[in-house]
Write an enzyme that holds these catalytic residues in place. Structure first.
Site: not given
Length: 202
Positions: A32, A38, A179
């Site tokens: 990414q 993410c 995340h």
């Protein structure tokens, strides 16, 4: 709302969608970069695996365009996003291959995507939460067995940035944020889940 998941009484002690009877249903790691996307990479990873499973095309590197989610979906940006909204977008609109809008690690513009990409895209028929709050380990394992890789989020602490392999367990450091990742398996002996991240290790 997705289909009800009934917890099986006997689950295998290990499961890894990278090696299901010698077949790999997990696409390679994508990076990414410095964009907080993410959420787009995790949902795309699950879409790619779902496509390989449903088409029985293990080992094929389907590479869908995360940039479409970042630039077109309204589910988020490089400042973060929402896996449920990204999943809704993949369900309703779909996501084309990477060649349609190569990843730029920026917010970008949907106008930069290839023409008529909605006519040639990948979709999911449905999706659902494993649990509205705090799913159990067995519920996650059951869903992995029945549906394939899953999208989730994890809390990231400072020590995660120095992770280089093996089983990660929080040791030290301040909370950095949430995340999004894809769970691709589990191992009861190691007491761990196997996850696909969207960071290339240096």
């Amino acid at each position: 709302e997705g289909p009800a998941i009934s917890v099986q009484t006997t689950l295998p002690s290990t499961l890894d969608w990278r090696n299901m009877g010698g077949k790999n249903y997990v696409t390679p790691i994508r990076d990414q970069g410095s964009c907080g996307s993410c959420w787009a990479f995790a949902t795309t990873a699950a879409l790619e695996s779902r496509s390989l499973i449903s088409r029985d095309t293990a080992g094929v590197d389907i590479n869908n365009a995360e940039q479409i989610l970042v630039s077109c979906s309204g589910a988020g940006s490089c400042a973060g996003g929402y896996i449920d909204q990204a999943s809704n977008y993949i369900h309703g609109t779909g996501e084309p291959l990477e060649s349609c809008y190569p990843y730029t690690a920026t917010n970008g513009s949907c106008a930069n995507a290839c023409a008529n990409w909605q006519l040639n895209d990948y979709k999911i028929y449905n999706w659902g939460w494993i649990a509205a709050t705090s799913p159990t380990v067995d519920a996650i394992k059951n869903a992995l067995n029945n549906y394939g890789p899953l999208v989730t989020t994890m809390r990231v602490y400072a020590d995660f940035y120095s992770y280089s392999g093996g089983i990660y367990s929080y040791t030290t450091g301040v909370y950095e944020g949430n995340h999004a990742i894809s769970i691709v398996g589990y191992d009861d002996v190691g007491q761990c889940f196997i996850v696909k991240n969207s960071w290339e290790l240096a």
